[in-house]
Scaffold this motif. Structure first.
Motif, PDB file in Angstrom:
ATOM      1  N   THR A   1       0.839  -1.198   0.000  1.00 57.86           N
ATOM      2  CA  THR A   1       0.000   0.000   0.000  1.00 57.86           C
ATOM      3  C   THR A   1       0.871   1.243   0.000  1.00 57.86           C
ATOM      4  OG1 THR A   1      -0.108  -0.014   2.417  1.00 57.86           O
ATOM      5  CG2 THR A   1      -1.841  -1.203   1.242  1.00 57.86           C
ATOM      6  N   PRO A   2       0.377   2.323  -0.570  1.00 58.22           N
ATOM      7  CA  PRO A   2       1.202   3.554  -0.641  1.00 58.22           C
ATOM      8  C   PRO A   2       1.547   4.117   0.728  1.00 58.22           C
ATOM      9  CG  PRO A   2      -0.702   3.676  -2.122  1.00 58.22           C
ATOM     10  CD  PRO A   2      -0.906   2.477  -1.263  1.00 58.22           C
ATOM     11  N   ASP A   3       0.684   3.914   1.704  1.00 58.95           N
ATOM     12  CA  ASP A   3       0.896   4.487   3.034  1.00 58.95           C
ATOM     13  C   ASP A   3       1.877   3.623   3.831  1.00 58.95           C
ATOM     14  OD1 ASP A   3       0.805   5.750   5.429  1.00 58.95           O
ATOM     15  OD2 ASP A   3      -1.307   5.306   5.855  1.00 58.95           O
ATOM     16  N   PRO A   4       3.046   4.171   4.188  1.00 58.76           N
ATOM     17  CA  PRO A   4       4.043   3.362   4.920  1.00 58.76           C
ATOM     18  C   PRO A   4       3.821   3.337   6.423  1.00 58.76           C
ATOM     19  CG  PRO A   4       4.932   5.534   4.474  1.00 58.76           C
ATOM     20  CD  PRO A   4       3.539   5.532   3.910  1.00 58.76           C
ATOM     21  N   SER A   5       2.721   3.909   6.909  1.00 53.13           N
ATOM     22  CA  SER A   5       2.544   4.054   8.356  1.00 53.13           C
ATOM     23  C   SER A   5       2.468   2.710   9.069  1.00 53.13           C
ATOM     24  CB  SER A   5       1.279   4.874   8.654  1.00 53.13           C
ATOM     25  OG  SER A   5       0.129   4.234   8.090  1.00 53.13           O
ATOM     26  N   PHE A   6       1.868   1.689   8.425  1.00 51.18           N
ATOM     27  CA  PHE A   6       1.738   0.394   9.084  1.00 51.18           C
ATOM     28  C   PHE A   6       3.114  -0.185   9.398  1.00 51.18           C
ATOM     29  CE2 PHE A   6       1.451  -4.173   9.359  1.00 51.18           C
ATOM     30  CZ  PHE A   6       0.307  -4.375  10.119  1.00 51.18           C
ATOM     31  N   GLN A   7       4.035  -0.169   8.387  1.00 53.18           N
ATOM     32  CA  GLN A   7       5.373  -0.712   8.622  1.00 53.18           C
ATOM     33  C   GLN A   7       6.100   0.063   9.708  1.00 53.18           C
ATOM     34  OE1 GLN A   7       3.738  -0.322   5.614  1.00 53.18           O
ATOM     35  NE2 GLN A   7       5.242  -0.720   3.998  1.00 53.18           N
ATOM     36  N   GLU A   8       5.879   1.344   9.747  1.00 56.14           N
ATOM     37  CA  GLU A   8       6.577   2.173  10.719  1.00 56.14           C
ATOM     38  C   GLU A   8       6.063   1.943  12.137  1.00 56.14           C
ATOM     39  OE1 GLU A   8       5.903   6.045   9.220  1.00 56.14           O
ATOM     40  OE2 GLU A   8       7.261   5.836   7.504  1.00 56.14           O
TER      41      GLU A   8
END
Length: 1112
Positions: free
Chosen positions: A825-832
């Motif tokens: 997904t474009p949003d990297p917030s989950f990995q962070e």
């Protein structure tokens, strides 16, 4: 026997039932008597013994209908106190206390807890050793009731019971002088073998001891001092014991003599008591392609078949149709009062078995498919069953079935003989399912009809039984194992039309058996066009019968009149357009479950009396099973009734009888699964034919606002909890996201809470359900939910139960799939935001799980591959991750090379391919690189399973840069291994692997072309050398790849011609751009090879020209 008469006759006596108080106060008498008993102290005086006798008599004669409001723990405590008051050497008191144990446990359907069980077992064993032989039957009956569903808790006493000189071994021996004692001992052994899901099975040595004892019992002829009915009950107990070992104990028949001996006695028992037939069987059946000799004389059978047998059978049928099945209900009141603890009720034809049935017997063999829980609560689940001994009389014929001395005994004997035959059929079906088809194949000649020569007697087979035995269950076994999808039409129609009138027969046993048969029909190779047409017949077609007893079928609003559900009106407008016509069988089954019996409808307040107004429990249970079969195989018909089925499920799960609740939950799971299947990407159901998501949301809102949450929290019935978890996991993801937020939170909270359950069944079901939910699009990006789910799954991975660990590993694999999806997904917030510490815990747990059994290992390595793929550069740079990464990779490499199951190695290869996709890992430079490539090249050239070879070739084609393949030698090794694998792509001795040959060659060709597109100048000489040796072979397979692509395996290979030839063009362009060393001819040779290949391909019919390449 005295004990049997007391236990069987008193509860049914009308003089005792009339003055009783309403159910809420029925436990008062028990509590008063229990208090008096507890107040007593051991006393050997005559007056004390008399008082104890009177108290025991009062406790036995107390009315305990429908549980009587008595708690199971109170029963156990009372029985312990009773035994403490009676020394084990006082014959008369021991006999009476044994009657009390037997009566209370069966009448109240109680399973004793482990602590009290320990004391009671020690007491009964001591009583058998010290008391006179005339007490042994009563004591053995008490012992059978104690060990029922408690076999795993009796390990301490198994040497005393089943050892070489064990009590049960001596008392069950053919040399035993008392036939009733022998029968009771075999009955105890059968109950010991009854396994409970979630608890350990009987240890293998004791399984073998019991199996040999049962087999010997079945092989032994009837002794002169044994009457026919006792002999039938003895055979039933032995058959039940073997069936429990095969189904619940998972016993494997590995020895030819062992299997042949069992099949021989089963065939003999299948024909037990059939009029006009007297067969002799060899002791052992051996596998052979020829028909087996069955021992029938060559001259008599022709005469009996033509002149004597047929009229006899017809007369028997006329006399059986009315009394046969109802006789069993009343007879078991008298002879076998121990209810479903009596192992004699193998097939579901008698009262006890019909009430709940055997947990091992498959649905096709009758209603006895209800599983039991693993924590001793099974007895509680049965406590409220409406089909207790007194209520059973209400569904029996009003006539006295055995009132006539001579005719009654004949009918009674025919009834018991029929139960032996049905038990043998059920056991035969369990045997079939427990052995491999190729092993069974050699024995079929003894059971299927052959074509005899003219004038020779026809061999006795299953067909003979089908023609001569009037039991529908016999036909149900045949239907379940017949390939109707490959047979001519109309065969099922004949069966269907013959059985349909019996659905309204007056005898409940006949009706249940008929429903069993229809359940077998609708579950066999579903969906069948012939069955679809039969289901759409008018509801009244073929149902006319003078012995009708089932509810009448009315027009389309046939059962809504009595319902006040808010969703019913919406169904007609919300059902999919163009959906199938109403199904009469669904209508019938729902009416059986929810409508009062006809004979109760006329009574004023009869409808309000629970347990007396509806059809008997076995009938309702079988109807629910048929509905589940229809939801599974013919959902296009069932979906029309979606909201009606929802109300049926709510009604069933809201009842007091756990068996009805359980079958309601199973039906919910099947309906939910059917809805999910409609919305899968590969579904053949057109969008306008699917149930609208809005209606699915309404359906699940009804479930979650109904009794489903209560069932999930009902810790007294773990089996029900587990089934409710399975049902909750069958919710459509698109519908879940549209549920009110409080209902979503309720589902998640319940599942996370249940993961702490101490019951293994519940924990396994919960782990699986969490693994389903973590894939929901609306939940998978919720970091908190994913983290909570991960912690719950990691806890379950440490469980002692293999089943729990296997489910947890599967869920861990799903959770890591979610991590990969979130990476894309474009949003990297989950990995962070996802915790690095939790990742470490997941990696450690997955490494440990990769050392577990194959059921756990296969998903553990899948999870490892996903986790290594998910790791971010910020993780990899940390020192604490370095060691765990190395351990993870070593676990994957060793699994690839291990001679494990195909699925395990396939997943390990897949996992390494996932590792190669992580650009942050030092692929090509790390020491583990060569180990990983060596493992994959070993598999691609030598693994016996072609699907594993395909997956390893796929993994080898994943690295996207030349440096990822390591040194020149490493690259050359991979290239040469793939060429060797291409040469050996047809080398197999297993013809089942040949269908994967084309897919293997396709994947290897793709990997070779991929390697060419990345080759460096230093790699070209080794490539040229290989082409000089095997160029023609390689070219021929690449041409096949260009023309056809992948066949029959989802390997990710490109399928369009343009994609395939573009790969070769890209490789050619890359080789042409490589800077060649002075005097090196390798580049020219490789380019020539690729140009020739493309020229041949295009000249053979391709419409695309080779433009702008050859001049390079």
């Amino acid at each position: 026997m005295a004990a049997v008469q007391v236990a069987g006759s008193l509860p049914g006596g009308q003089q005792r039932q009339a003055p009783r108080e309403p159910p809420p106060e029925q436990g008062n008498g028990f509590r008063c008597l229990s208090a008096r008993l507890r107040a007593l102290r051991p006393d050997d005086s005559s007056s004390a013994r008399t008082e104890i006798h009177l108290l025991f008599d009062q406790l036995i004669s107390e009315n305990y209908s429908e549980g009587g409001g008595v708690a199971p723990e109170d029963v156990s405590t009372l029985l312990v106190q009773a035994c403490r008051l009676v020394p084990p050497n006082q014959n008369h008191l021991v006999s009476k206390v044994s009657q009390l144990i037997h009566h209370l446990l069966n009448r109240l359907q109680v399973i004793v807890d482990e602590q009290n069980l320990d004391f009671l077992l020690a007491y009964t064993i001591s009583a058998i050793q010290q008391c006179s032989s005339w007490t042994h039957v009563e004591v053995l009956q008490a012992l059978a009731a104690l060990v029922y569903c408690n076999g795993s808790k009796c390990q301490k006493y198994l040497p005393d019971l089943l050892g070489k000189s064990g009590l049960l071994m001596k008392l069950s021996d053919s040399s035993q002088s008392d036939p009733e004692v022998r029968r009771a001992a075999v009955h105890c052994m059968a109950n010991l073998c009854l396994s409970v899901p979630g608890q350990p099975y009987l240890e293998e040595p004791y399984q073998n001891i019991c199996f040999q004892a049962f087999l010997t019992t079945l092989q032994s002829p009837k002794s002169s001092d044994m009457d026919d009915i006792t002999f039938c009950m003895l055979l039933q107990n032995a058959l039940k014991g073997i069936q429990s070992l095969l189904n619940g104990g998972k016993m494997k028949l590995t020895q030819t003599d062992e299997l042949g001996a069992l099949l021989a006695v089963l065939k003999k028992s299948m024909f037990h008591g059939l009029p006009g037939l007297s067969i002799e069987m060899p002791t052992v059946l051996y596998p052979t392609p020829l028909p087996q000799y069955d021992g029938r004389p060559p001259d008599k059978p022709q005469q009996s078949e033509s002149s004597a047998s047929r009229p006899t059978v017809n007369r028997k049928k006329k006399s059986k149709v009315k009394p046969k099945k109802t006789q069993q209900g009343e007879d078991e009141e008298e002879e076998e009062p121990s209810g479903e603890r009596e192992a004699a009720s193998v097939t579901g034809s008698g009262r006890a078995n019909l009430r709940e049935g055997s947990p091992q017997c498959p649905p096709s063999a009758g209603v006895q498919s209800l599983p039991f829980n693993g924590s001793g609560a099974a007895g509680k689940e049965r406590a409220s069953s409406p089909l207790s001994s007194s209520s059973w009389k209400r569904v029996s014929s009003s006539e006295s079935d055995y009132s006539d001395a001579e005719g009654g005994m004949q009918s009674k004997m025919r009834s018991y003989q029929a139960k032996v035959r049905q038990g043998a059929l059920a056991c035969f079906l369990s045997t079939i399912k427990s052995i491999e088809k190729k092993v069974l194949y050699g024995y079929w000649s003894a059971f299927v009809p052959d074509t005899p020569e003219l004038g020779s007697p026809q061999s006795v087979s299953l067909m003979t039984l089908t023609l001569k035995d009037p039991s529908p269950k016999c036909l149900a076994n045949l239907v379940s194992n017949s390939p109707y999808n490959r047979l001519k039409l109309s065969l099922l129609t004949k069966v269907w039309n013959q059985i349909k009138p019996y659905l309204r027969h007056k005898d409940v046993n006949v009706r249940v058996s008929s429903l069993t048969l229809l359940g077998a029909v609708v579950s066999t190779h579903a969906p069948l066009p012939e069955v679809q047409l039969l289901l759409q017949q008018p509801c009244s077609s073929g149902l006319s019968n003078s012995n009708s007893a089932t509810p009448h079928l009315s027009p389309a609003d046939w059962w809504k009149k009595g319902s006040s559900g808010p969703f019913l009106e919406e169904t007609s407008v919300s059902s999919p357009k163009g959906s199938s016509e109403p199904c009469w069988l669904i209508r019938l089954c729902i009416s059986i479950v929810v409508l009062p019996k006809e004979d109760s409808c006329s009574g004023g307040d009869a409808a309000s009396a629970a347990g007396s107004t509806y059809e008997p429990s076995p009938m309702r249970l079988e109807a629910l099973q048929v509905l589940a079969h229809l939801a599974r195989g013919y959902f296009s018909m069932a979906q029309v009734y979606l909201m009606e089925l929802g109300e049926v499920i709510c009604k069933c799960m809201g009842e007091a009888d756990p068996s009805i609740q359980l079958h309601g939950a199973k039906l919910l799971e099947e309906v939910g699964t059917g809805l999910i299947q409609q919305y899968k990407r590969d579904s053949s159901v057109a969008p306008d034919q699917r149930v609208p998501v809005t209606l699915v949301v309404m359906f699940w809102t009804m479930m979650l606002n109904g009794p489903l949450p209560r069932a999930l929290q009902n810790s007294e019935h773990p089996t029900l909890q587990a089934s409710a978890c399975d049902a909750l996991s069958s919710i459509l993801p698109e519908a879940f996201s549209s549920l009110p937020s409080d209902r979503q939170i309720l589902c998640i909270t319940l599942l996370l809470g249940l993961n702490d359950s101490k019951n293994r069944l519940v924990k396994a079901a919960t782990s699986r359900a969490l693994g389903v939910y973590v894939l929901f699009p609306c939940l998978r990006q919720d970091v908190i939910f994913v983290a909570d789910t991960a912690n719950a799954i990691l806890m379950s991975l440490q469980d002692k139960s293999l089943n729990v660990r296997a489910k947890a590993a599967w869920s861990l694999g799903n959770l890591t799939d979610t991590l990969i999806v979130n990476m894309e997904t474009p949003d990297p917030s989950f990995q962070e935001e996802f915790s690095g510490l939790l990742l470490l815990k997941m990696l450690r747990s997955a490494i440990e799980a990769s050392k577990d059994k194959d059921k756990v290992k296969s998903n553990a390595v899948r999870a490892l591959g996903n986790l290594l793929h998910f790791l971010q550069p910020s993780h990899i740079q940390k020192p604490r991750f370095a060691e765990i990464i190395e351990e993870s990779l070593q676990a994957l490499i060793s699994t690839v090379l291990t001679e494990a199951a195909m699925k395990v190695r396939w997943n390990a290869c897949y996992a390494l391919g996932n590792v190669f996709k992580n650009p942050a890992l030092p692929l090509g430079t790390a020491p583990w690189t060569s180990q990983a490539y060596n493992a994959l090249t070993s598999v691609v050239t030598s693994c016996k399973n072609f699907k594993v070879r395909i997956r390893s070739a796929t993994a080898l084609s994943i690295p996207g840069k030349r440096e990822h393949y390591g040194s020149v030698d490493q690259y050359a090794q991979i290239w040469n291994a793939l060429v060797t694998a291409l040469q050996k792509s047809e080398d197999t001795t297993d013809f089942l692997e040949f269908k994967y040959c084309a897919s293997l060659r396709t994947q290897i060709c793709q990997a070779l072309i991929h390697l060419l597109s990345l080759a460096s100048t230093s790699d070209l000489p080794s490539i040229k050398e290989t082409l000089e040796l095997n160029g023609d072979m390689i070219q021929s397979y690449i041409l096949q790849f260009l023309k056809s692509g992948a066949e029959g395996d989802d390997t990710g290979a490109p399928h369009s011609p343009q994609e395939r030839d573009q790969m070769v063009k890209t490789a050619l362009e890359h080789i042409s751009s490589v800077q060649a060393l002075t005097g090196d001819t390798a580049k020219r040779a490789i380019m020539g090879f690729l140009e020739d290949t493309l020229t041949i391909y295009f000249d053979s019919g391709s419409q695309v020209a080779l433009i702008g390449l050859t001049h390079r």
